[in-house]
Every structure is written in C-alpha cells, then in structure tokens.
Design a protein around this motif. Structure first.
Motif, PDB file in Angstrom:
ATOM      1  N   GLU A 155       0.810  -1.225   0.000  1.00 48.34           N
ATOM      2  CA  GLU A 155       0.000   0.000   0.000  1.00 48.34           C
ATOM      3  C   GLU A 155       0.840   1.271   0.000  1.00 48.34           C
ATOM      4  N   ALA A 156       2.148   1.150  -0.249  1.00 51.39           N
ATOM      5  CA  ALA A 156       2.979   2.358  -0.343  1.00 51.39           C
ATOM      6  C   ALA A 156       2.854   3.033  -1.702  1.00 51.39           C
ATOM      7  N   GLY A 157       2.182   2.369  -2.637  1.00 49.95           N
ATOM      8  CA  GLY A 157       1.981   2.973  -3.952  1.00 49.95           C
ATOM      9  C   GLY A 157       3.127   2.738  -4.917  1.00 49.95           C
ATOM     10  N   LYS A 158       3.865   1.638  -4.744  1.00 52.20           N
ATOM     11  CA  LYS A 158       4.997   1.370  -5.652  1.00 52.20           C
ATOM     12  C   LYS A 158       4.525   1.158  -7.085  1.00 52.20           C
ATOM     13  N   SER A 159       3.504   0.320  -7.267  1.00 47.70           N
ATOM     14  CA  SER A 159       3.072  -0.010  -8.627  1.00 47.70           C
ATOM     15  C   SER A 159       2.443   1.199  -9.329  1.00 47.70           C
ATOM     16  N   SER A 160       1.662   1.983  -8.597  1.00 43.79           N
ATOM     17  CA  SER A 160       1.057   3.165  -9.229  1.00 43.79           C
ATOM     18  C   SER A 160       2.134   4.195  -9.579  1.00 43.79           C
ATOM     19  N   LEU A 161       3.181   4.306  -8.758  1.00 39.27           N
ATOM     20  CA  LEU A 161       4.289   5.199  -9.090  1.00 39.27           C
ATOM     21  C   LEU A 161       4.999   4.732 -10.355  1.00 39.27           C
ATOM     22  N   LEU A 162       5.252   3.431 -10.450  1.00 42.43           N
ATOM     23  CA  LEU A 162       5.903   2.897 -11.649  1.00 42.43           C
ATOM     24  C   LEU A 162       5.017   3.079 -12.881  1.00 42.43           C
ATOM     25  N   ALA A 163       3.715   2.926 -12.708  1.00 45.21           N
ATOM     26  CA  ALA A 163       2.802   3.137 -13.842  1.00 45.21           C
ATOM     27  C   ALA A 163       2.837   4.588 -14.314  1.00 45.21           C
ATOM     28  N   GLN A 164       2.921   5.518 -13.365  1.00 51.56           N
ATOM     29  CA  GLN A 164       3.017   6.933 -13.750  1.00 51.56           C
ATOM     30  C   GLN A 164       4.335   7.200 -14.473  1.00 51.56           C
ATOM     31  N   LEU A 165       5.429   6.624 -13.971  1.00 55.97           N
ATOM     32  CA  LEU A 165       6.723   6.797 -14.632  1.00 55.97           C
ATOM     33  C   LEU A 165       6.690   6.218 -16.040  1.00 55.97           C
ATOM     34  N   ALA A 166       6.051   5.061 -16.208  1.00 58.37           N
ATOM     35  CA  ALA A 166       5.918   4.474 -17.544  1.00 58.37           C
ATOM     36  C   ALA A 166       5.091   5.377 -18.453  1.00 58.37           C
ATOM     37  N   THR A 167       4.009   5.935 -17.916  1.00 56.27           N
ATOM     38  CA  THR A 167       3.175   6.865 -18.688  1.00 56.27           C
ATOM     39  C   THR A 167       3.972   8.086 -19.125  1.00 56.27           C
ATOM     40  N   ASP A 168       4.925   8.506 -18.282  1.00 55.87           N
ATOM     41  CA  ASP A 168       5.761   9.667 -18.592  1.00 55.87           C
ATOM     42  C   ASP A 168       6.971   9.315 -19.458  1.00 55.87           C
ATOM     43  N   GLY A 169       7.026   8.070 -19.934  1.00 53.13           N
ATOM     44  CA  GLY A 169       8.069   7.687 -20.884  1.00 53.13           C
ATOM     45  C   GLY A 169       9.295   7.049 -20.298  1.00 53.13           C
ATOM     46  N   ARG A 170       9.279   6.749 -18.985  1.00 53.05           N
ATOM     47  CA  ARG A 170      10.423   6.079 -18.369  1.00 53.05           C
ATOM     48  C   ARG A 170      10.314   4.572 -18.579  1.00 53.05           C
ATOM     49  N   ALA A 171      11.440   3.920 -18.752  1.00 54.52           N
ATOM     50  CA  ALA A 171      11.468   2.462 -18.862  1.00 54.52           C
ATOM     51  C   ALA A 171      11.351   1.857 -17.469  1.00 54.52           C
ATOM     52  N   VAL A 172      10.399   0.954 -17.300  1.00 51.29           N
ATOM     53  CA  VAL A 172      10.233   0.240 -16.034  1.00 51.29           C
ATOM     54  C   VAL A 172      10.918  -1.110 -16.168  1.00 51.29           C
ATOM     55  N   LEU A 173      11.855  -1.369 -15.266  1.00 43.74           N
ATOM     56  CA  LEU A 173      12.645  -2.598 -15.322  1.00 43.74           C
ATOM     57  C   LEU A 173      11.910  -3.769 -14.684  1.00 43.74           C
ATOM     58  N   CYS A 174      11.226  -3.518 -13.576  1.00 41.60           N
ATOM     59  CA  CYS A 174      10.455  -4.571 -12.921  1.00 41.60           C
ATOM     60  C   CYS A 174       9.439  -3.918 -11.994  1.00 41.60           C
ATOM     61  N   ASP A 175       8.427  -4.708 -11.631  1.00 44.76           N
ATOM     62  CA  ASP A 175       7.341  -4.182 -10.813  1.00 44.76           C
ATOM     63  C   ASP A 175       7.408  -4.675  -9.377  1.00 44.76           C
ATOM     64  N   ASP A 176       7.748  -5.951  -9.170  1.00 44.39           N
ATOM     65  CA  ASP A 176       7.527  -6.539  -7.861  1.00 44.39           C
ATOM     66  C   ASP A 176       8.719  -7.298  -7.295  1.00 44.39           C
ATOM     67  N   LEU A 177       9.620  -7.769  -8.157  1.00 44.92           N
ATOM     68  CA  LEU A 177      10.768  -8.549  -7.698  1.00 44.92           C
ATOM     69  C   LEU A 177      12.010  -8.040  -8.416  1.00 44.92           C
ATOM     70  N   LEU A 178      12.970  -7.542  -7.629  1.00 46.42           N
ATOM     71  CA  LEU A 178      14.200  -6.987  -8.188  1.00 46.42           C
ATOM     72  C   LEU A 178      15.351  -7.953  -7.922  1.00 46.42           C
ATOM     73  N   VAL A 179      15.990  -8.419  -8.996  1.00 53.65           N
ATOM     74  CA  VAL A 179      17.125  -9.332  -8.905  1.00 53.65           C
ATOM     75  C   VAL A 179      18.391  -8.557  -9.238  1.00 53.65           C
ATOM     76  N   LEU A 180      19.371  -8.627  -8.327  1.00 51.99           N
ATOM     77  CA  LEU A 180      20.625  -7.907  -8.500  1.00 51.99           C
ATOM     78  C   LEU A 180      21.784  -8.886  -8.509  1.00 51.99           C
ATOM     79  N   ASP A 181      22.586  -8.811  -9.563  1.00 51.39           N
ATOM     80  CA  ASP A 181      23.840  -9.552  -9.621  1.00 51.39           C
ATOM     81  C   ASP A 181      24.935  -8.537  -9.312  1.00 51.39           C
ATOM     82  N   GLY A 182      25.375  -8.479  -8.055  1.00 46.75           N
ATOM     83  CA  GLY A 182      26.192  -7.343  -7.632  1.00 46.75           C
ATOM     84  C   GLY A 182      25.308  -6.110  -7.644  1.00 46.75           C
ATOM     85  N   GLN A 183      25.661  -5.122  -8.463  1.00 44.55           N
ATOM     86  CA  GLN A 183      24.812  -3.938  -8.619  1.00 44.55           C
ATOM     87  C   GLN A 183      24.168  -3.895 -10.009  1.00 44.55           C
TER      88      GLN A 183
END
Length: 309
Positions: A155-183
C-alpha cells in the motif's frame, strides 16, 4: 541419417528441404526460451511477450506443469531443493537446484503469463538466492541508463508510481521482484499488475482474481534486459510533493527490510554496499492529481546522480 536417405534414392533437393525444416524446427524450439528475473525460462512459451529475448549467458530454469503430486504441508527450503504453496492457495511448487527445475501444480486454469507473474516470483527468488544474487521485494525504473530500485511496504503505492513513470516515458525494469547480480539489476516481466483504483487512471487488462487479489495488467514496452543500480526510492504519503535524501542511519533498514527471503542476503557485506547507494524519499499526497508532479520531481532528483540528463 543422410547416408541412409541417399541409399534409398532421396534427391539432393529433398535432403536440402529436410535440413531446412530441421533448422526451422530448431529455431522454433529456441524461440520458446525467454529471459526474465536474470534467468532463461523454458516451458512458458505463451508468456514470451512479457520476457526479454533469450540470453544464453544466464542460468536455465525449466518450468513444468504437473497434474498429480502431493501438496507440501509446510514450506521447505535448503541448499538443494524447495517446496512451497502458491499465494491464494492457488497450487504448489517443488523446485530443484541441479538441474534448476520448477514443477508447478496449479489449482486453476491459469495461462503462461499468469504463471510467469505472479506465480513464478518466489521460484525466481529462491533460484537467484541459490546462485548468490540479491533478491528484493521492489520495483525498478531506468533514468539515463541507470536503474533506481523502488522500495516500500504494501500500500505504499509502488506499482502506481511505476505506472506513472511508464506513462511519462520512463522504462520500467520490474514491478515486484528486483534481482541484482552485484549492482546489475535484471529485468522482470514487462507488465505492472494494478489494483482497481490505479487501473481507473492508467488502464489495463482485467485478469480477475489471480493469487490473493484482483489484478488489472498494464502491459509495458520491453526495457533493457539489465541496468546498473544507481540508488533507491522510498515512496511515502504526505501533504505535499517533495524528494529528500534519507538519513544514512536509516538506509540499511530500508534495503535489508525488503529482501524477498527471510534468510537474508548471502553476502552481508555486499548488501551493506547496496545500502550505501543514495536513498531518496519521495513524499506525495494520496491524490491522483499529484502523480505527474511527483513523477517529475523524482526524475529531477535522480538525474543529479550521474548518467547525464
């Protein structure tokens, strides 16, 4: 095989056609592989449009659907195998490490795209934990070639924030699970699953109840398959739009508190290095009218951390 065919009087032209058909068949089999969560995925052919093109440098995860088998009574996880129920009592998974293979029993008519997201997320988290990567419950977007992870509780609004960024032309890398190999951040499925209120603003395809909640799927253009992590965003609610740097003393808690598995990181020192990256707190009202201003403020702030702009 070719010698036997020649002895039976098969012409060179026919042989050429057979070889061409074989190459086409091989190509079709290869095209059934896609990449997501830092893994090559085999067995979810109909979810290809939500994945990156096949990348043979990544570990291979084979996904099999089962129609029989005993449901695990408890969650099991060790260095070589795992077994767990799916969210919403939707089925179960048995996962082996060598070879990396997931056997899924689904208690509903879920298609490959729904298996990929949300049901494959825990399988991907465990697989990457075995490999030694960092796995966080987080989204991510890209600014000027660098990735920014989006942390936050439900309920922090992560997905709606990402949707707004996508609407504004930003590339969204992932929505719910972030996998990092190092950085190095790997792409997740090319979609965002919204709740009904957010879908009224951004649109999407109704999926009904999948897992534990109703989902409306916003499909996204494919992003780059990976990007170097530059920092973190912690969205929170407030009366006005603003972006501030999180105090250093709070950063470790923000990052470690969002690891996807309770067992935490394999390499605590590496996790501390992730927490040493910039952490920006985005404050905004619970008002759809403020979303564009919040997105713009966030983009201005992140562009101050390298990569041009």
């Amino acid at each position: 095989m070719e010698l036997n065919l020649l002895c039976c009087g098969i012409s060179d032209a026919t042989l050429a056609g057979l070889h061409a058909s074989e190459e086409i068949a091989l190509g079709e089999r290869r095209s059934s592989l896609g990449s997501v969560y830092g893994l090559r995925i085999q067995g979810l052919d109909a979810a290809a449009r939500l994945m990156q093109p096949d990348d043979d440098t990544l570990p291979l995860l084979e996904v099999r659907r089962e129609t029989t088998g005993e449901r695990p009574h408890v969650t099991e996880l060790d260095e070589w195998s795992a077994a767990f129920g799916l969210q919403g009592d939707s089925g179960w998974v048995r996962l082996s490490r060598e070879p990396l293979r997931a056997q899924l029993r689904l208690d509903g008519p879920y298609n490959d795209e729904q298996v990929l997201h949300p049901f494959l997320a825990m399988t991907a988290a465990i697989s990457n934990w075995w490999i030694g990567r960092h796995v966080l419950h987080a989204g991510a977007f890209v600014v000027d070639g660098g990735a920014w992870g989006v942390l936050g509780a439900k309920e922090a609004g992560k997905s709606s924030l990402l949707a707004q960024l996508a609407t504004d032309g930003r590339a969204v890398l992932c929505d719910d699970l972030l996998v990092l190999d190092g950085q190095l951040a790997h792409a997740g499925p090319s979609c965002i699953d919204l709740r009904p209120g957010a879908a009224d603003r951004f649109g999407g395809e109704p999926l009904g109840v999948v897992g534990v909640r109703e989902r409306i799927r916003l499909r996204l253009p494919r992003s780059d398959s990976r990007a170097v992590l530059r920092g973190w965003i912690v969205p929170t609610w407030g009366s006005t739009v603003g972006v501030t740097a999180q105090p250093v003393r709070d950063r470790l808690k923000s990052v470690l508190g969002n690891y996807a598995l309770y067992r935490g990181p394999r390499d605590p020192a590496a996790a501390i290095s992730l927490a040493s990256l910039p952490v920006l707190v985005l404050t905004r009202p619970k008002d759809w009218g403020a979303m564009s201003d919040a997105s713009a403020a966030l983009l201005r702030a992140t562009r101050g951390f390298g990569g041009g702009g």
